[in-house]
Design a protein around this motif. Structure first.
Motif, PDB file in Angstrom:
ATOM      1  N   VAL A 727     109.374  -1.099 -10.341  1.00 48.99           N
ATOM      2  CA  VAL A 727     110.777  -0.888 -10.687  1.00 48.99           C
ATOM      3  C   VAL A 727     111.342   0.324  -9.972  1.00 48.99           C
TER       4      VAL A 727
ATOM      5  N   VAL B 299     122.451  -0.982  -9.196  1.00 49.49           N
ATOM      6  CA  VAL B 299     121.450  -0.898  -8.128  1.00 49.49           C
ATOM      7  C   VAL B 299     121.911   0.100  -7.074  1.00 49.49           C
ATOM      8  N   THR B 330     114.354  -3.598  -5.264  1.00 50.17           N
ATOM      9  CA  THR B 330     114.487  -2.962  -6.567  1.00 50.17           C
ATOM     10  C   THR B 330     114.480  -4.036  -7.638  1.00 50.17           C
ATOM     11  N   SER B 331     113.770  -3.795  -8.681  1.00 47.59           N
ATOM     12  CA  SER B 331     113.848  -4.746  -9.775  1.00 47.59           C
ATOM     13  C   SER B 331     114.240  -4.025 -11.054  1.00 47.59           C
ATOM     14  N   PHE B 332     114.705  -4.801 -11.979  1.00 50.20           N
ATOM     15  CA  PHE B 332     115.168  -4.251 -13.246  1.00 50.20           C
ATOM     16  C   PHE B 332     114.061  -4.339 -14.281  1.00 50.20           C
ATOM     17  N   CYS B 351     117.474   0.113 -14.551  1.00 49.89           N
ATOM     18  CA  CYS B 351     116.947   0.117 -13.188  1.00 49.89           C
ATOM     19  C   CYS B 351     117.089   1.516 -12.606  1.00 49.89           C
TER      20      CYS B 351
END
Lengths: 1130, 364
Positions: A727, B299, B330-332, B351
């Motif tokens: 993340v 983001v 990028t991930s949440f 995030c």
């Protein structure tokens, strides 16, 4: 007589001034005398107040976010910079010795030591070449700038300071060495003073400058080093903008991972796969980021992995005492310095025998034995630790494990969030069978109860409440179908549950129907009952959906499954393994109905879903979402009921559950307390002065930053490292290993640990190329002007590259006008093609990075202003033509254009004669190609030159040449594109001369103006004013010329007297001048004599100086053993 | 799905947000298999028009459309902004074009001044009213506020359109980090009922009907009747009701229903009101249709943790999150909100911002 008799003592005064004074003195109270510091006057008070306010302002700086984590920060990079022979290595050795009690023999690359409980330091020595200085200037947090006290500043020192300035000034401490060579105390004092003054003007007034006297046992004196280390340990660092935007790493280890066979086959010329190790700094490093290695180029990261810290900070376990223990002090991490095969570790000395396997080379196949030894090496905890950490669960589903010892596993479990509970449920489900078979002491019913309880408490109380409220049958059905309560029924049903979530919902509805039917006979009016149940049903439906979400791990569903979004939304999660598994030859083509699906934002709201809003109860059910809806007191009452109703007995879970249950039981209490608190705060705010609570802007901003950082820490505090890396990327402070693929082989071949190896992360924008507009100023110490289209080497962002700038100036905000040369003492713009850097990034530029010049090498500095894909620079272009036919105000012009098309392009353009008559291009003429008709504000002459001022737009050349110094054996070898003149000089060619450009004498035919002839008839008719008044010259002498003049006697006498006076005066002047000449002669002789004496003395002095310099240089040469670069004194 | 440095997708769906991601991340975008099996394969006219518009807005963009139109390649340049005029085809409304541009506009070189002509309200995309009253406030929480405006100069209903809107957007250096976890309680409801080229009574009837549903909850309800006359009312008749509910923490939920042939305005109004209630019930701090916008801005925020509480993701959002991961790496973190409240589940999206800085912004 009077000698032996003692003097009579004075009487102490009983009255008078002295007595008054003394009495007052006795009364004087000790302690703080407030009068002493009180201002005497109002004006002084005001002035004092103003001064404190001003002093207060000086502590303020623009609030900047510091991305360096507070706990476990990366080591501070300390670069030791200075000319050769100044004692850099000695200083590092002394400092390392001070921190680790070890003496390093040969220092290569960074050396990391632990300096305190919260601080580690990485020392790195900087070579004397510009490339190393540029790279280190970008990563150093603190610079120890070493200056030879006996010699003074050298050019490189100034160059380095200017490099620092353009890349965000890190802290600098000056270190003066070789002071023992100055023998005379006075000279020493004077030298110190002079050097300090110069140093202060370069850094800031009062910058810290250390004096190191002599060398003892190959080290600087311990007390002086101790003082220096104290300064380093308390140093605070202000975040630098560029470094807080980019992740970066100063590599302290470098390995080549390429398969040996591949290297052999390609004779060492294949692209290599390498790994670099180091502490991450700056911001978070994400996978998928591109990195730039200054001196090599842009590289893709193949993988990033966090390793255990080789030089960890002391933590709570290792350190119980306030001071750093002696054992910890021994920690040093300098993998590249292991010359002679000796690496110092915590409590051992490793002797590295070349030829044996090393841990880094994982590609080399290892035998079982080696593997075993390496595995053993991997173990970083003792067996005791493992035992302590291990946990035994009495029952599969129990949420609390039986722990041994004081380990914190219990705390861990409490910390873990909902997801973990979900996991444990699943595990529990699997374990269930075994447990049942093995026959636990509990009977089944109790077991179920226990399960239920744990489950309910895990997944929130809404479920709990519903179970209590509905009929027994319904509750059973819920238990079976309600997703979250997967334990009560048989496994098969549970599996079904897992397999087909969509089906689950349907089935649930069926059972719901059942419940309804069963409840139907109880009521007389089925219809009414149906309506009454509606709200409940709706609520249940919502609960179901909410339950479903709780069970679903959205992060996993979205990121690590290939279920289609539609399926995820619908709730079927089984699609992950379907598509890949069937390897049939033929696959039935699925009807893709999404071909017609529109990319629409507004989804259609299903009408039946809106239907339910017809019902009053449903409408009422969302009343609490409005401000008028009041608090949900009723809900809380229900909660209370539910809690009271549950008389479960769970044995082993109770311990763990307590922690879970109590907060819930106290929930209303806590809520009430919170409410009270809020009310109190509100009252306080209103009652107290509202202004007092308000902070000033500065504090507000700082608070805001602190709050955000707190949130950043809290958000990922209890997430496991892997998810966290996914993340937020790898945090600064971690020791990471970055694998880089497809690196040029020269980097490995010419790898030298003494040259800094930096891995700088690039922002997405910085990977791209474009035209960069910068504000630039030629450095005032650079001796030559810079010319447009001459190559220049920029150090911008992480990169060093050569490109071709075009200089320009803003011309009245209308156009960007090209400049051929940079202006003196003034900023101008430059535009070049190259990799994009963020606006506001500073840079410095060089004409050459080599050592061939002794002069100052930084040719310009500046800042990036703008990024674009095209440049709007113009240069002036004058088109000239001549008239070939002239009418009144109209003229036909030729030789300006070559075709009618060109003329058409310029119709309406402004033209001008040299004499300033303005005009306009009208239309092309058919006859001579390119001729046109033009009109003017006045009649032009045939001799007039007509010109058209136009602007020609130019684009910078798309030339980008990275400085690949790390791919060469030495940093100074690199040479970029040369100037034409340089090439010619080196090739021994002369400039080609154009015949048309040679200078020839200009012979212009003299212009003849014909006399103006006005016909006599016309003259006669003209008015007098217009008549030509030129007359012929007189031939005969006039009367005035002819007449004789006879003087009167008085006049004659007067004239004679006047003549005599003039004669006397003339004589006087002549004599005076002669006298002066004589005096001058004498003085000249005297001056000449003086001059001669002086020059003699000067020659003597020079001779002496040269003799001293010769001795010194000889000494230098001996010390350096033929050091490469000769010193350049400023 | 990433190439060496580029994004590769297939299918015609989600073209808009993929374009946006490609432009913002600077990675080349390659989309193939655009309706390959359709009777009319390749890009539709509105998609081509969108690409043209993107080309107008940007500098140095290369857009290549294959011969059949089933594959495109976009190499993004920089977002230039400035005054731009574009005629949208009548197959989609202005919202289709404006939605992606709203995501790009804050990161341009010059402030946006975009004039779009076409259909202002239809049932597929956000109408001009929604964009003005709901989308723009969503940008404001990210610090994009001064000079942010959408002017509806003319209204145009399908099928003939004739509307015109002007979109003004300032340029920012970096968007603020969002921390929006308190949905609050609904404190006011606003609405716009507009009717063009039909009886002006229609809008009043809609307002009446809507009030019959909503009055029970809250007294602070203002439903405006927006009247455009003559030239400004476009070429086709139509009417619609736009509703929005604002909470104490300025979370906005909205709904809109557009006139359909053979449906009374009262029914339209009641549908809209119920849709609003449904949206309110779904809860969260962000409206369902603006999930992607908010997530994108999160983001792009500074390198801090941004959090937002929203309802479950829609299909578009899920795909968007996946595409974001490809484009920005990028991930949440998506966790359920502790379910102290009943009703549909809400999720907490958090995030770590990428620290996107507007490189296009010029200092000169």
């Amino acid at each position: 007589m009077s000698e032996d008799r003692p003097h009579k003592a004075h009487h102490t005064a009983q009255s008078g001034r002295k007595v008054d004074k003394k009495g007052k003195g006795k009364e004087k109270q000790t302690g703080f005398n407030e009068k002493a510091f009180a201002p005497k006057s109002g004006r002084r008070a005001e002035r004092q107040g103003r001064r404190t306010a001003e002093k207060d302002q000086t502590r303020l700086h623009v609030p900047l976010v510091d991305r360096t984590p507070e706990e476990d920060p990366p080591p501070v990079v300390i670069a030791i910079v200075g000319p050769p022979g100044v004692g850099k290595t000695t200083l590092i050795k002394s400092l390392v010795r001070r921190y680790t009690k070890q003496t390093l023999n040969d220092i290569r690359g960074p050396v990391t030591v632990v300096s305190g409980k919260k601080r580690r330091l990485t020392f790195i020595e900087c070579n004397n070449d510009l490339n190393s200085m540029l790279d280190l200037g970008k990563v150093a947090d603190l610079v120890l700038l070493m200056i030879d006290g006996s010699f003074g500043f050298e050019m490189e020192t100034f160059e380095f300071l200017n490099v620092l300035q353009s890349h965000g000034f890190p802290k600098v401490i000056g270190v003066l060495t070789h002071l023992d060579l100055i023998k005379k105390a006075a000279t020493l004092r004077a030298t110190k003073k002079a050097l300090k003054k110069r140093f202060w003007t370069e850094i800031y007034q009062g910058a810290k400058l250390f004096y190191l006297s002599g060398v003892l046992n190959g080290r600087y004196p311990d007390t002086e080093i101790l003082n220096l280390s104290r300064f380093i340990s308390v140093m605070k660092f202000r975040p630098l903008v560029f470094r807080n935007q980019h992740p970066y790493l100063l590599a302290d280890r470098f390995e080549d991972l390429t398969a040996r066979e591949e290297i052999r086959l390609s004779k060492g010329k294949c692209d290599r796969t390498v790994t670099v190790y180091g502490y991450l700094r700056g911001t978070n490093l994400r996978m998928g980021m591109k990195v730039h290695i200054p001196g090599v180029g842009d590289v893709d990261m193949a993988s990033v992995s966090a390793l255990s810290d080789p030089c960890p900070l002391p933590n709570a376990e290792s350190e119980k005492r306030r001071k750093l223990s002696e054992k910890k002090k021994l920690l040093i991490h300098a993998p590249m310095s292991d010359v002679g095969g000796v690496i110092y570790d915590k409590d051992a000395v490793w002797v590295n025998v070349p030829g044996s396997f090393t841990r880094g080379s994982t590609d080399v196949p290892q035998g079982e034995g080696e593997q075993m030894v390496m595995d053993l090496q991997d173990v970083d905890e003792t067996l005791e630790d493992v035992v302590v950490r291990s946990q035994i669960r009495l029952l599969g589903s129990s949420s609390k494990s039986i722990t041994v010892g004081p380990s914190s596993s219990g705390i861990d479990r409490q910390d873990s969030d909902q997801e973990d509970y979900d996991d444990s449920e699943d595990e529990g489900g699997e374990d269930e069978d075994d447990e049942m078979e093995s026959g636990s002491e509990l009977d089944d019913a109790e077991w179920m109860n226990a399960d239920d309880d744990t489950e309910l408490s895990n997944t929130g109380r809404s479920t709990h409440r519903v179970v209590q409220r509905s009929t027994a049958k319904l509750s059973g059905a819920r238990a079976a179908g309600g997703g979250g309560v997967a334990f009560a029924d048989s496994d098969s049903e549970m599996d079904e549950d897992h397999d087909n979530a969509a089906g689950r919902r349907v089935r649930f509805n069926d059972e719901d129907e059942d419940a309804n039917i069963s409840s139907d006979p109880d009521d007389e009016d089925g219809d009414v009952k149906w309506k009454a149940n509606l709200a409940e049903r709706a609520a249940e439906a919502f609960e179901l959906s909410s339950k479903r979400t709780k069970r679903r791990d959205w992060t996993k569903l979205i990121y690590s499954s290939n279920t289609t979004p539609a399926d995820i939304v619908r709730g079927s999660t089984t699609a992950d393994d379907q598509p890949d598994e069937d390897d049939d030859l033929f696959t039935v083509k699925k009807a893709t109905d999404d071909a017609e699906a529109l990319d629409r934002t507004k989804d259609l709201v299903p009408v039946d879903e809106l239907k339910q809003w017809e019902d009053e109860e449903v409408l009422d059910s969302i009343r609490h979402l409005f401000i008028t809806g009041g608090d949900d007191v009723g809900d809380e009452a229900e909660y209370e009921d539910a809690e009271g109703g549950g008389e479960y007995e769970d044995l082993e879970a109770s311990e763990g559950e307590d922690g879970e249950n109590t907060p819930r039981a106290q929930d209303p209490k806590a809520a009430l307390a919170a409410k009270k608190e809020a009310l109190k705060r509100k009252f306080d705010e209103q009652y107290d002065d509202p202004e007092s609570a308000k902070q000033d802007f500065y504090d507000e901003k700082k608070d805001e930053i602190a709050r955000q950082q707190e949130l950043n820490r809290a958000e990922f505090a209890n997430v496991d490292a892997e998810t966290r890396a996914l993340v937020e990327g790898h945090r600064p402070g971690l020791y990471v290993r970055i694998e880089l693929a497809d690196v040029p082989c020269e980097m490995v071949e010419h790898f030298d640990p003494r040259r800094p190896l930096i891995v700088g992360g690039l922002l997405p924008a910085e990977e791209r190329f474009g035209f960069v507009q910068v504000r630039i100023k030629r450095h005032r110490w650079y001796t030559r002007t810079l010319k447009t289209n001459d190559p220049l080497i920029f150090s911008l962002g992480w990169r060093r590259f050569q490109t071709v700038p075009i200089y320009s100036l803003d011309d009245h905000s209308i156009r960007m006008r090209m400049l051929k040369y940079t202006p003196e003492h003034m900023h101008c713009y430059a535009t070049f093609y190259g990799p994009v850097a963020l606006p506001n990034t500073g840079f410095c530029a060089f004409n050459s990075l080599g050592t061939e010049t002794a002069a100052f090498r930084i040719s310009a500095t500046g800042v990036v202003l703008d990024i674009d894909r095209s440049a709007k620079i113009v240069k002036k272009l004058k088109l000239t033509g001549v008239p070939y036919k002239i009418f009144k105000n109209t003229a036909f012009i030729k030789d300006m254009f070559t075709s009618a098309l060109e003329v058409a392009k310029f119709e309406g353009a402004n033209i001008r004669t040299v004499s300033g008559i303005r005009g306009q291009v009208k239309k092309a003429l058919p006859k001579p190609d390119g001729a046109f008709r033009a009109t003017f504000e006045d009649k032009v002459l045939m001799s007039d030159l007509i010109f058209l001022r136009a602007w020609y737009s130019i684009q910078p050349r798309k030339f980008y040449n990275p400085v690949t110094s790390l791919l060469l054996s030495t940093n100074t070898d690199w040479s970029g594109m040369r100037l034409t003149g340089q090439v010619r000089r080196e090739e021994g060619l002369s400039a080609p001369s154009n015949v048309n450009s040679t200078y020839k004498p200009v012979d212009r035919p003299g212009r003849r103006f014909n006399p103006l002839k006005v016909p006599r008839k016309l003259q006669a008719s003209l008015p007098y004013a217009s008549k030509p008044k030129l007359m012929k010259p007189q031939h005969r002498a006039t009367y005035l010329q002819k007449r004789a003049v006879v003087l009167e006697p008085e006049e004659k006498k007067a004239l004679a007297v006047m003549q005599q006076i003039r004669a006397i005066r003339k004589d006087q002047v002549v004599r005076r001048r002669e006298k002066q000449q004589e005096r001058k002669e004498v003085r000249k002789k005297k001056v000449e004599k003086d001059e001669e004496r002086k020059s003699e003395k000067k020659r003597e002095e020079r001779k002496e100086h040269m003799r001293v310099a010769g001795i010194k240089s000889k000494r230098e040469a001996e010390k350096e053993e033929g050091g490469s670069r000769k010193r350049r004194k400023t | 799905m990433t190439q060496a440095n580029g994004l590769q997708f297939s299918g015609h769906q989600y073209l808009r947000h993929r374009l946006v991601l490609s432009i913002l991340s600077g990675k080349a975008l390659k989309i193939d298999k655009i309706r390959p099996d359709d009777k009319n394969p390749g890009l539709r006219d509105y998609e081509v028009s969108l690409l043209r518009l993107v080309e107008k807005v940007m500098n140095g963009t290369v857009i290549e459309i294959s011969l059949t139109g089933t594959a495109i390649l976009v190499k993004p340049g920089i977002i230039a902004g400035g005054p731009i005029t574009h005629d949208c085809p009548l197959s989609r409304s202005i919202g289709y074009f404006l939605e992606p541009l709203i995501m790009l506009a804050p990161f341009s070189k010059k402030p946006f001044n975009l004039t779009l002509r076409g259909i202002t309200t239809d049932d597929k995309d956000l109408s001009a009213d929604l964009l003005r009253t709901v989308t723009l406030p969503h940008l404001e929480v990210f610090g994009i506020s001064d000079g942010l405006e959408l002017r509806i100069k003319k209204r145009g209903s399908p099928p003939l359109g004739g509307g015109e809107v002007q979109f003004l957007c300032p340029v920012v250096k970096q968007v603020k980090t969002l921390n929006f976890v308190e949905p609050g309680k609904i404190k006011r409801i606003r609405g716009i009922a507009h009717a063009v080229r039909v009886s002006p009574q229609f809008s009043n009837r809609m307002i009446e009907a809507s009030r019959s549903v909503l009055n029970r909850y809250i007294p602070d309800i203002y439903l405006y009747s927006d009247v455009y006359k003559g030239e400004d009312s476009g070429k086709s008749p139509g009417y619609a009701l736009t509703l929005l509910a604002e909470s104490t923490t300025s979370a906005i939920h909205c709904s809109e229903v557009v006139s359909q042939p053979g449906v009374a305005p009262e029914d339209i109004a009641i549908q809209a009101s119920r849709a609003l209630l449904r949206e309110i019930q779904r809860g969260g701090c962000v409206d369902e249709r603006h999930q992607t916008l908010v997530l994108l801005m999160m983001v792009l925020g500074s390198e801090d943790v941004g959090r937002v509480r929203m309802a479950e993701p829609t299909e578009r959002t899920i795909q968007f999150l996946r595409d974001v991961k490809i484009a920005f790496a990028t991930s949440f973190k998506i966790t359920p909100v502790d379910a102290s409240s009943e009703g549909p589940a809400q999720l907490l999206y958090s995030c770590y911002g990428t620290g996107y800085v507007n490189t296009n912004r010029s200092l000169a």
